[in-house]
Each structure stands twice: as structure tokens, then as C-alpha cells.
Design an enzyme around this catalytic site. Structure first.
Site, PDB file in Angstrom:
ATOM      1  CE1 TYR A  74      -9.428  -3.252   0.705  1.00 52.70           C
ATOM      2  CE2 TYR A  74      -8.706  -1.203  -0.277  1.00 52.70           C
ATOM      3  CZ  TYR A  74      -8.427  -2.370   0.394  1.00 52.70           C
ATOM      4  OH  TYR A  74      -7.128  -2.664   0.765  1.00 52.70           O
ATOM      5  CD  GLU A 100      -8.397  -9.491  -3.535  1.00 50.93           C
ATOM      6  OE1 GLU A 100      -7.295  -9.925  -3.130  1.00 50.93           O
ATOM      7  OE2 GLU A 100      -9.220  -8.929  -2.790  1.00 50.93           O
ATOM      8  CG  HIS A 105      -5.258  -6.439  -0.048  1.00 48.11           C
ATOM      9  ND1 HIS A 105      -6.415  -6.596   0.685  1.00 48.11           N
ATOM     10  CD2 HIS A 105      -5.381  -7.239  -1.144  1.00 48.11           C
ATOM     11  CE1 HIS A 105      -7.215  -7.440   0.041  1.00 48.11           C
ATOM     12  NE2 HIS A 105      -6.608  -7.843  -1.072  1.00 48.11           N
ATOM     13  CG  ASN A 129      -3.707  -2.474   6.810  1.00 43.81           C
ATOM     14  OD1 ASN A 129      -3.581  -1.957   5.698  1.00 43.81           O
ATOM     15  ND2 ASN A 129      -4.640  -3.360   7.080  1.00 43.81           N
ATOM     16  CE  LYS A 176      -3.880  -2.340   2.239  1.00 43.85           C
ATOM     17  NZ  LYS A 176      -4.815  -2.329   3.404  1.00 43.85           N
TER      18      LYS A 176
HETATM   19  P1  CMP Z   1      -7.094  -4.957   3.848  1.00 42.56           P
HETATM   20  O1  CMP Z   1      -6.458  -6.220   4.268  1.00 42.56           O
HETATM   21  O2  CMP Z   1      -6.618  -4.316   2.592  1.00 42.56           O
HETATM   22  O3  CMP Z   1      -8.670  -5.206   3.715  1.00 42.56           O
HETATM   23  C1  CMP Z   1      -9.637  -4.250   4.030  1.00 42.56           C
HETATM   24  C2  CMP Z   1      -9.042  -2.939   4.463  1.00 42.56           C
HETATM   25  O4  CMP Z   1      -9.914  -2.022   5.033  1.00 42.56           O
HETATM   26  C3  CMP Z   1      -8.027  -3.249   5.556  1.00 42.56           C
HETATM   27  O5  CMP Z   1      -6.913  -3.889   5.032  1.00 42.56           O
HETATM   28  C4  CMP Z   1      -7.790  -1.867   6.135  1.00 42.56           C
HETATM   29  O6  CMP Z   1      -6.856  -1.152   5.359  1.00 42.56           O
HETATM   30  C5  CMP Z   1      -9.166  -1.247   5.940  1.00 42.56           C
HETATM   31  N1  CMP Z   1      -9.919  -1.186   7.189  1.00 42.56           N
HETATM   32  C6  CMP Z   1     -10.579  -2.183   7.782  1.00 42.56           C
HETATM   33  N2  CMP Z   1     -11.170  -1.732   8.918  1.00 42.56           N
HETATM   34  C7  CMP Z   1     -10.854  -0.413   9.027  1.00 42.56           C
HETATM   35  C8  CMP Z   1     -11.150   0.597   9.977  1.00 42.56           C
HETATM   36  N3  CMP Z   1     -11.900   0.342  11.060  1.00 42.56           N
HETATM   37  N4  CMP Z   1     -10.654   1.833   9.772  1.00 42.56           N
HETATM   38  C9  CMP Z   1      -9.909   2.087   8.666  1.00 42.56           C
HETATM   39  N5  CMP Z   1      -9.600   1.164   7.732  1.00 42.56           N
HETATM   40  C10 CMP Z   1     -10.066  -0.080   7.913  1.00 42.56           C
END
Ligand code: CMP
Length: 147
Positions: free
Chosen positions: A49, A126, A115, A112, A9
Site C-alpha cells: 500500500y 503483486e 483485495h 472491505n 483480508k
Molecule cells: P484495496 O482494494 O485493498 O486497495 C486499497 C485499500 O485502501 C482499499 O482496498 C481499502 O481497504 C483502503 N482504503 C481506501 N480508501 C480508504 C479510506 N478512505 N479509509 C480507509 N481505508 C481505505
């Protein structure tokens, strides 16, 4: 043998962590079959998403995922989907174990780092979303026989 989709990311690119994260995948024995940097637009983020579109934090995810380019990676190996999810760690970095990518490199859920596809069905969708025909390549490595 499975193939899965990883996105490094924007925060990974911005913090110059791309090489360190890719090294973890390679060290594990996974094979890189596709690799490209992409500037995401609204359409691909909304598709990727779509299950989060109604969440209050969705506008934040969109802004984050567009902030700088991402690196899309197709990786393969035995049980690659579960293996990569384990390497990645819990979605919320505050719950991710030390030793996992999020556990070692991230602090908050809104940045984070990575993904990874969560199932075979998702991985198939994907991979097609981020790689065009011919961009995921098969090849042999000398280490294939020993991992
Ligand atoms: P990812 O594994 O890419 O899959 C869904 C994404 O949504 C997750 O990582 C986070 O980046 C995002 N996400 C999920 N929950 C939250 C939250 N409570 N606040 C902000 N981002 C979120």
C-alpha cells in the site's frame, strides 16, 4: 489467459467467509493456482500500500491488515484481472452492487473483505510479492475445456 492476485483480508478470516468467497471464484470458472494463509508484517503492508502511505487512514489500514492472517490466492482464467475486479465490486462496500463480494459481505471501506489486482502490471508485481517461486502452479482441470 491471465493470472491475478487476491487477498482475503482479516475480516474475511475472522467472519469465517473464506469458503464462501472462494466458492464465488470457483463458480465463476476461475482456476486457483496458488493459495496460502499469511500473517502480514509492516514491511509487506508498506510495500503493498505504498501509494496510500501519506493518507491519514494509513495507520488504520496497517493495523487492520495485521490483525489476523490473510489468505493470498493466485487465480487464472480468461480476462481474470477485470473479471475478478467485477466480482469484487467497488472499493467502498456502500457503493458495491448487490451480487458482488463487497456488495454482499461488507459495509465499510475500512473492512472491505478482499483485495484484487487492478491491472496486468500490478498483478505481476503483486503475485511476486505474495508468492515465492514454485508456489503458483499450473495444472489441467477437466472443466478447462468448458469454461
Ligand atoms: P484495496 O482494494 O485493498 O486497495 C486499497 C485499500 O485502501 C482499499 O482496498 C481499502 O481497504 C483502503 N482504503 C481506501 N480508501 C480508504 C479510506 N478512505 N479509509 C480507509 N481505508 C481505505
Amino acid at each position: 489467459m491471465e493470472t491475478t492476485l487476491i487477498l482475503l483480508k482479516p475480516d474475511t478470516v475472522e467472519r469465517s467467509l473464506v469458503g464462501q468467497v472462494i466458492s464465488r471464484l470457483e463458480n465463476k470458472g476461475l482456476k486457483i493456482n496458488g493459495l496460502k494463509m499469511m500473517q502480514l508484517d509492516d514491511a509487506i503492508i508498506e510495500e503493498h500500500y505504498d501509494f496510500l502511505m501519506d493518507k491519514p487512514f494509513f495507520p488504520g489500514i496497517k493495523a487492520y491488515m495485521k490483525r489476523t492472517p490473510v489468505v493470498a490466492i493466485a487465480v487464472s482464467g480468461a480476462n481474470a484481472i477485470a473479471t475478478v475486479r467485477n466480482l469484487t465490486g467497488a472499493t467502498n462496500p456502500s457503493e458495491a452492487l448487490p451480487g458482488s463480494i463487497r456488495g454482499d459481505f461488507a459495509l465499510t471501506i475500512d473492512a472491505n473483505i478482499i483485495h484484487a489486482s487492478d491491472s496486468a502490471e500490478t498483478a505481476e508485481k503483486e503475485l511476486k510479492r505474495f508468492f515465492n517461486e514454485g508456489e503458483v502452479v499450473e495444472y489441467t482441470k477437466v472443466t478447462d475445456a468448458v469454461v
